[in-house]
Scaffold this motif. Structure first.
Motif, PDB file in Angstrom:
ATOM      1  N   ALA A   1      15.374   9.296 -11.233  1.00 12.99           N
ATOM      2  CA  ALA A   1      15.975   8.585 -10.094  1.00 12.99           C
ATOM      3  C   ALA A   1      14.890   8.114  -9.134  1.00 12.99           C
ATOM      4  O   ALA A   1      14.955   6.981  -8.618  1.00 12.99           O
ATOM      5  N   VAL A   2      13.895   8.969  -8.900  1.00 16.54           N
ATOM      6  CA  VAL A   2      12.808   8.567  -8.001  1.00 16.54           C
ATOM      7  C   VAL A   2      12.036   7.390  -8.591  1.00 16.54           C
ATOM      8  O   VAL A   2      11.698   6.429  -7.883  1.00 16.54           O
ATOM      9  N   TRP A   3      11.784   7.464  -9.909  1.00 15.49           N
ATOM     10  CA  TRP A   3      11.092   6.329 -10.547  1.00 15.49           C
ATOM     11  C   TRP A   3      11.917   5.057 -10.425  1.00 15.49           C
ATOM     12  O   TRP A   3      11.374   3.964 -10.217  1.00 15.49           O
TER      13      TRP A   3
ATOM     14  N   VAL B   1       0.840  -1.205   0.000  1.00 13.85           N
ATOM     15  CA  VAL B   1       0.000   0.000   0.000  1.00 13.85           C
ATOM     16  C   VAL B   1       0.876   1.256   0.000  1.00 13.85           C
ATOM     17  O   VAL B   1       0.626   2.207  -0.732  1.00 13.85           O
ATOM     18  N   VAL B   2       1.930   1.219   0.821  1.00 14.29           N
ATOM     19  CA  VAL B   2       2.856   2.364   0.878  1.00 14.29           C
ATOM     20  C   VAL B   2       3.512   2.580  -0.486  1.00 14.29           C
ATOM     21  O   VAL B   2       3.619   3.714  -0.972  1.00 14.29           O
ATOM     22  N   LEU B   3       3.938   1.497  -1.113  1.00 12.81           N
ATOM     23  CA  LEU B   3       4.588   1.616  -2.425  1.00 12.81           C
ATOM     24  C   LEU B   3       3.615   2.186  -3.461  1.00 12.81           C
ATOM     25  O   LEU B   3       3.966   3.115  -4.211  1.00 12.81           O
TER      26      LEU B   3
ATOM     27  N   VAL C   1       3.938   5.705  -5.540  1.00 11.31           N
ATOM     28  CA  VAL C   1       3.867   5.791  -7.008  1.00 11.31           C
ATOM     29  C   VAL C   1       2.786   6.784  -7.421  1.00 11.31           C
ATOM     30  O   VAL C   1       2.993   7.625  -8.311  1.00 11.31           O
ATOM     31  N   ALA C   2       1.631   6.703  -6.764  1.00 12.99           N
ATOM     32  CA  ALA C   2       0.530   7.614  -7.107  1.00 12.99           C
ATOM     33  C   ALA C   2       0.909   9.058  -6.839  1.00 12.99           C
ATOM     34  O   ALA C   2       0.629   9.949  -7.654  1.00 12.99           O
TER      35      ALA C   2
END
Lengths: 174, 65
Positions: free
Chosen positions: B8-10, A90-92, A96-97
């Motif tokens: 880098a973040v991606w 969920v954190v990941l 990303v969102a």
């Protein structure tokens, strides 16, 4: 050839081959055109039909395998471990969102603030890569349909394709 | 902020996904496997609707419009 004489896994292999061929054809289309709309809409409609036909109307909780004999419900597993097995995911997904939204809303060129879709657009120039992404999307859809069909705890019977008519009555649902 | 930071973040997020996947596959892991995550979403009364709509939107967004 009769179905019982075909080698095991032939159906999956045929579906994978058909999906790969479809993805190769779909990758030849360009976004914002009618052909692209049609080749994208067809899997969407197929998945919608499969979900309505094959998924149970009242899904049951997912059992989570525990070390040792047998399995327990997801909720019991959480209490037993005292940790949420989905929390890190969920954190990941949240990260990303947030980063996708930040890139989308940031001022400046898309090149300086890439989003998932802009990075995918960059792949469109390469037919094989676009076909690979399209194929992955198709596989993900098929996976989602299959996972949604597994609506019964393992202890309650065989796990596999389950239709809405195989469901127990309302009083039997936990 | 320049493009290098964004990429880098991606990359970190992608590495994080791979790391979680590997962690979930290890013995005695307390983390759900990706298949269990999808299955949990696909068997939730409301979550499964969001999952299907999300898949549809991603395909339409990436390949059609």
């Amino acid at each position: 050839m009769p179905a019982d004489q075909r080698p095991p896994g032939w159906r999956e292999a045929a579906l994978l081959l058909a999906g790969a061929a479809y993805a190769l054809g779909a990758a030849a289309t360009s976004a914002f055109t009618w052909p692209a709309d049609i080749v994208t809409a067809i899997p969407i409609v197929v998945l919608a039909v499969l979900v309505v036909v094959r998924w149970p109307r009242r899904p049951l909780p997912l059992p989570l395998p525990e070390p040792g004999p047998g399995s327990v419900s997801l909720e019991a597993g959480l209490a037993h471990r005292g940790r949420h097995p989905f929390r890190a995911w969920v954190v990941l997904f949240a990260a990303v969102a947030v980063w996708e939204l930040a890139g989308y809303l940031a001022r400046g060129s898309r090149g300086a603030h890439p989003t998932l879709s802009s990075m995918t657009d960059a792949l469109d120039r390469f037919h094989a890569l676009k076909a690979l992404v399209f194929f992955g999307w198709l596989c993900l859809g098929a996976w989602i349909v299959r996972r949604g069909m597994r609506a019964f705890p393992a202890a309650a019977g065989p796990v596999g394709p389950v239709g809405p008519h195989d469901l127990p009555g309302p009083t039997e649902v936990r | 902020m320049n493009a290098a930071v964004s990429y880098a973040v991606w990359a970190v997020l992608g590495a994080g996904a791979l790391g979680l996947w590997a962690w979930s596959r290890s013995s005695g892991a307390t983390l759900a496997r990706p298949a269990e995550v999808v299955e949990r979403l696909a068997t939730g009364p409301l979550l499964r609707i969001g999952l299907v709509l999300g898949w549809m939107w991603v395909g339409w967004h990436l390949f059609a419009r």
